[in-house]
Design an enzyme around this catalytic site. Structure first.
Site, mmCIF file in Angstrom:
data_model
loop_
_atom_site.group_PDB
_atom_site.id
_atom_site.type_symbol
_atom_site.label_atom_id
_atom_site.label_comp_id
_atom_site.label_asym_id
_atom_site.label_seq_id
_atom_site.Cartn_x
_atom_site.Cartn_y
_atom_site.Cartn_z
ATOM 1 C CB SER A 9 -3.858 -33.274 -13.734
ATOM 2 O OG SER A 9 -4.782 -33.784 -12.798
ATOM 3 N NE ARG B 74 7.243 12.625 4.908
ATOM 4 C CZ ARG B 74 7.925 13.666 4.420
ATOM 5 N NH1 ARG B 74 7.796 14.020 3.158
ATOM 6 N NH2 ARG B 74 8.734 14.367 5.189
#
Lengths: 452, 452, 452, 452
Positions: free
Chosen positions: D279, D318
């Protein structure tokens, strides 16, 4: 009490009668009852319970003894519906059989809920497979019928070279068939007994665990898994994911139909039976209501599947919150998929095709969508890029002068130097520019036949 | 027919009785009826409809004339429930009033559905605001009571320095208050009349449009928007998004309680009234069923909100599929939020706190979680990084030797060179290492008081 | 090393240069550095750190000392980027200042990451507000210009009565303005300092906590929250939710433009500057690439917001996994929103309008979309339902006989009994059937002016 | 230019070096180049292009000629990256070969992008399969080793009867193996050539279409599909869905480890190599950083999959916006899955097991979790419900009096009437209450061996 129903008035749109029935409270209770009955039989035949319990529970298989209102109320404290269900069942069994002693013995709530769900899913999947078969048949017919029905190919919602309606539909057909395979594989992985007791060890049954489990599975005609799957939900979620893939493909099909049905396009229409698709204020309206429903289902399922996927990391031997998040979500996915399939079958079976309008729309493009054909022809002589650029300029001129590309080309010396008027005419013919479309269609249909 | 209900047996878990009622089919029909009645009055008072229509519809406000089964069936063809509803209403009006002539005149289906939804939402939001107020009160009380109740602070599910239960809960309290503000703002933006006719121009009413709209809005006590919002759904979806934020915060609250309730932690418990949280097979079980429900709701809402967000790009003047995807989704979000709030109120009001266990757990950490305090003290002398490193090594040694950090520190010359034993003892006292916690709590409570 | 970039080649489509810069690694490091510098100053001025630390860090504000490759590698073990960043910073400070002693003192990793994020968000929000202002201006101009430009109203992708382009765009304009208000409110709630130390109590600073926090906030020009918000993410997620609402509205705008741009419709076009929207194989193509990008962004943001919402129940004082899920998600939402806004501004500023085509399309509907107008006129005499039914039949006949509704009506005695030919002609005039459209437009523009 | 990277500093956490490379811009360009080269060869060998083009492009296979910055900039106007890529490639080919004439002939942008993606996916899937194999091996080893390592079974985060660590891990092992099967099936469906030209008909190639397609597929060692799949995305999305299922299972594994690693539980730990999981402010901290990363990945993937599912209804030949939404989303899913797998392998290979603590925790439950065992034994005599109720009361008394369940039971005449003290002692022994656990483990391992 109608007032207390959470049911939506739109149930006919977002489910089918069959699927509504399969996942109704009554069906769920019957499925749970079925588990308890089969367990009773298994306990009996393995010498754990006294003779007669199975027969006693067999009489209760329709679950009509259940007081649903009380069950719902008690579920709030219990955190699930099994505990109040068992209270009612035990009491009933005591009344009718004399002892509720061995009811549910060795099982945990999740065993009942999960196995009941699997039984409901088995029935639900049968319904879906039948609908898929109908859709397959309807699409196959349309593909054959419209293999050569020419219409504008469209990319980015703009016009491209022509294609055929058969080819368009063949793509959906091929996808539907893949979904059938996926769903079969997923069903085979998911339709399993859940039976592990409190923490998945069947400890309460001691040495009888193996035997009871085997008989229970046989009674329910479900395979036994290698081990209980209380907090391994991948098989269930896979089914949901495949249903999402399926509704996605149906959404694609419906969107194309709806787009082709726009008044300015007018090339196809979903079947408009009497009274279908009208408006509350516009008398002329024919709304694509079947397409709308399919699209709504396709829009709703993905979020529900995301919920199931996010709910997979369930804690230890039974989840806290994530398992519970599945309960209403999975049935909802089945209902939406069934609705989307049913509407898609309707559309596919009754699709109204306006081939003349397709040709008229092609014509209205003034040959611009055939620019590629000419460009390719010229590319042989000039190279791809210069030919492409020449056509781009010709297309712009046709736009500007509001005339046909054919005219512009015939007036362009750089073009006529390489292509005769006849050649230009031939290149502008949509029917002559369908490439491999028939070959592709044949392959899809062939694969389909092989698959049956 | 019970068989046909799509309703889930789990309705008591994932909704509340009030919310179920507000979004029930009957309530929806009444809200739709209310729109048609108010419109009739508005048409009448603006000289578009003959006198008496409003009074005629007023008698039908309870919508009891509606044949729901028929309506559901016809909805399939109509694509929505308004068209069959209007058929029934017109027929009924003809019977009772002589003419259904002007019923619904000028309006479109979406005007009815959206305004009815807004009326339902208004009632639903009131319910939620009341629940929020109760939660606020319950949390405020707990924050005050447990402002100094010390427990282990936990990050990454590992132990850190101490904090207090009051501070933990204050964070939820502050969030709840922000949600109330958000929800008020969203409600103010969303609770508007929808009235635009076929394409949002009110053309069917000609010059009477403005007047009819104004009277209609007054009758329903709803403000008029600047323009109809048929395909601009941001105001509706904002409400849903705020409800998702709210359930997210409730989920955080419930998750912490559930984690603190683990038998190995045992620091708090949700209230365990008689019969609550039992298991079908494990007699000793006290399941955190309220927490589980809140977590399940928090898990389900985000996917539903994503559906609404993805459904925002609705086409032109009325959407195809995306609007329809909202219909069942938004009520579901309200139900889940109401359930999550109700369970959270229960938890907050009845939270069982075991302060002794909190201290015992702190003690069991053997001072390791106080390493930061010593590290900070040494940093003044050695620099942050070397002090941090020294404590990291001391902590490892304590781990390895299974003794307390205090012991290790007192045996470490590099530490005792700078810190006396007394100083070490003082640094290891959790009560002396709570920093600004009381200041933060006071601020949150103050802001809360100011807010009332 | 290009090879190691996860960056996509499509970055120009799905972000803007400005937003890419704001959320770049370098900018993030500078924002983190800014936090550490401001903290150093605050520690100094509150007597916790020795004089000079702030000045020492001020020289490192550009974060150019950071070895990014090493930082990335170490992040894997640390679980975040702060720990390796601090190692590098401390070493650098030792080199340049003599001691890294008090660097980061009192803070935790999340303090740095969250505050840095807030600083980046502040800049990012400014960029978005500027884009919103441009969009507002462009849309306002178009609304005024095209207030009376008539086109077909469209519902369910079918033709309805006419509306005007100005009214269509006014709805987007009004939505954009609501989003600005929402975003301001959300920004006000989210742009706060994060500073709580290990578990949110500032314990490491003892009595100096309040003072250090105040100075730190002042240095960064950020307000102090009532208490740290490590695991209360509602304010951050609210910003994301508002951005999702905004992209949803932009998606609606883009979808309409793309639909109106279909060759068969041809009513508007996004601006087609040289080289824009071409195809790799179809020389005539003008793809609506700006619309496509906006729609893609609107499609992607909801799933990301669902991730953030589901990630809200973060454990205790620092989450495990859920907090980490935010890190890349939130910046992505900002990038996508910025791209969607930029493309929308382009579309709105350069929208090409073909009013003649709009009229031609209206004409091509052969009066069918005006059926409502006639139906309403007849309803005065016949009642709404019979009039609606008469028009429905007339519309069907016009369809069948492929003639105009006007002709059919003039040939229908039940119609001509109530309406003269002149009246029929008048009723069929789109310009005369725009209802309240101008009133609505005026209201939106007025509200907009008031808002400035 | 670092400044312009959108890349995140957290790339090491949310991807692996290999996966980052596979989906890097450079790799994508090489895959695109590979398609163009193979197409050139196919055109050549089918007599469409002149000899030498293939050889010319072969020299460019590393795509190092591409100016990425320019490509990105131009992509904004083109709407995709293929068009500017082709401009650069054509120019380069002209320079080196004399003519760019036939480059890309017959293909459309999507052919390049989709096939390149498939080539990248093929490589990516290989990487994932290797990681899956390693995870399988590591888990198998742990399952064998800890088949009989007893620990508390936990449901709803509360204590239940005992289970074994081997059984817990066997469930993950079985899931991983199912995912491998799913992924193989999905890969088989997805790894196909995309080649259809402008609208999927290969029209530009006329009769040469079939031949060119065949050769192209052979060159790329990809199978040919029945027909192009430009707007049928189910195969791609299926892969993504399976990856989501996989990360879901990994999330479950990581969540359990993280929960068992809580200091109050302390039963297992992810491997804590030097410097791992520290930490920035708490020196004693050992954060489960690998678990956190896996959980973050599992949290992020579902929203991305929902995006892909919602994007399936792509328009006509498309899509507009929906296809584009896939581009960055799919690679992201691969990266996250790879990271989750890699961290899971680390955890599984290095899992630290504290069997003594498991026993200590069991003991601390004071026999309460064994209530089921006694209840079952008594059920034989008293019936399930009364026995369950008796144990429930005994458990409550043990709670209240803070003594062991064993003691209470021995003091309860209704119990001792049926069970001797010895029997009670035996029933309270966790080792004697593991039911079918060894049988289940054996089955999973057997199935695994069969599968290899």
């Amino acid at each position: 009490m109608v007032e207390e129903m959470t049911d939506e008035l739109t149930s006919s749109l977002f489910s089918t009668a069959e699927m509504t029935r399969i996942f109704s409270p009554a069906s769920q209770l019957r499925a749970m009852m079925r588990f308890e009955w089969a367990l009773a039989c298994a306990l009996e035949s393995n010498g754990v319970a006294a003779a007669g319990l199975g027969a006693a529970l067999e009489k209760l298989l329709d679950a009509s003894f259940v007081d649903q209102a009380s069950l719902r109320e008690k579920a709030l404290d219990a955190g699930n519906i099994v505990i109040p269900f068992l209270h009612q069942l035990t009491r009933k069994t005591e009344e009718t059989y004399g002892s509720g002693c061995c009811v549910h013995l060795g099982a945990t709530s999740q065993d009942v809920l999960d196995t009941a769900l699997v039984l409901q899913m088995r029935e639900a999947l049968d319904v879906l497979f039948r609908a898929i078969d109908r859709l397959d048949a309807a699409l196959s017919k349309q593909v054959r019928e419209h293999a050569e029905t020419v219409l504008t190919g469209r990319t980015w919602l703009q016009a491209g070279p022509p294609t055929t309606l058969g080819l368009k539909l063949a793509a959906t057909l091929a996808a539907i068939r893949r979904h059938r395979l996926r769903l079969r594989a997923a069903a085979e992985r998911a339709l399993f007994l859940q039976f592990g007791g409190a923490v998945g060890t069947l400890a309460a049954l001691g040495d009888a665990g193996a035997g009871v489990s085997r008989t229970l599975a046989e009674k329910l005609e479900l395979p036994e898994p290698d081990m209980p799957w209380h907090t391994r939900r991948d098989d269930l979620v896979e089914v949901a994911a495949v249903l999402a893939l399926l509704t996605g493909s149906l959404g694609k099909f419906a969107k194309d139909v709806a787009l082709l049905m726009q008044p300015e396009v007018g090339e196809v229409s979903e079947p408009l039976r009497e009274g279908r698709g009208s408006s509350s204020t516009m008398p002329q309206k024919r709304n694509p209501v079947a397409c709308a429903t399919v699209l709504a289902c396709a829009e709703r399922v993905p979020g529900l599947v995301a919920t199931l996927l996010t709910a997979m990391p369930q804690e230890h031997e039974r989840g806290l919150g994530l398992w519970q998040a599945e309960w209403e979500t999975l049935p909802q996915i089945f209902r939406l998929t069934a609705a989307a399939l049913d509407r898609s079958v309707e559309i596919a079976e009754g699709l109204v095709v306006n081939a003349a309008q397709m040709l008229a729309n092609l014509k209205a493009l003034r040959g611009l969508n055939m620019a590629e054909a000419v460009s390719i022809a010229l590319a042989q002589k000039l190279g791809r890029a210069p030919a492409h650029e020449m056509l781009r300029r010709a297309a712009e001129r046709a736009h500007r002068e509001n005339c046909s590309l054919r005219e512009v080309l015939k007036r362009t010396p750089e073009v006529t130097a390489h292509l005769s008027e006849d050649e230009i005419d031939r290149l502008m013919n949509p029917r002559a520019y369908l490439g491999s479309s028939q070959r592709f269609i044949a392959r899809v249909l062939e694969a389909a036949d092989a698959d049956r």
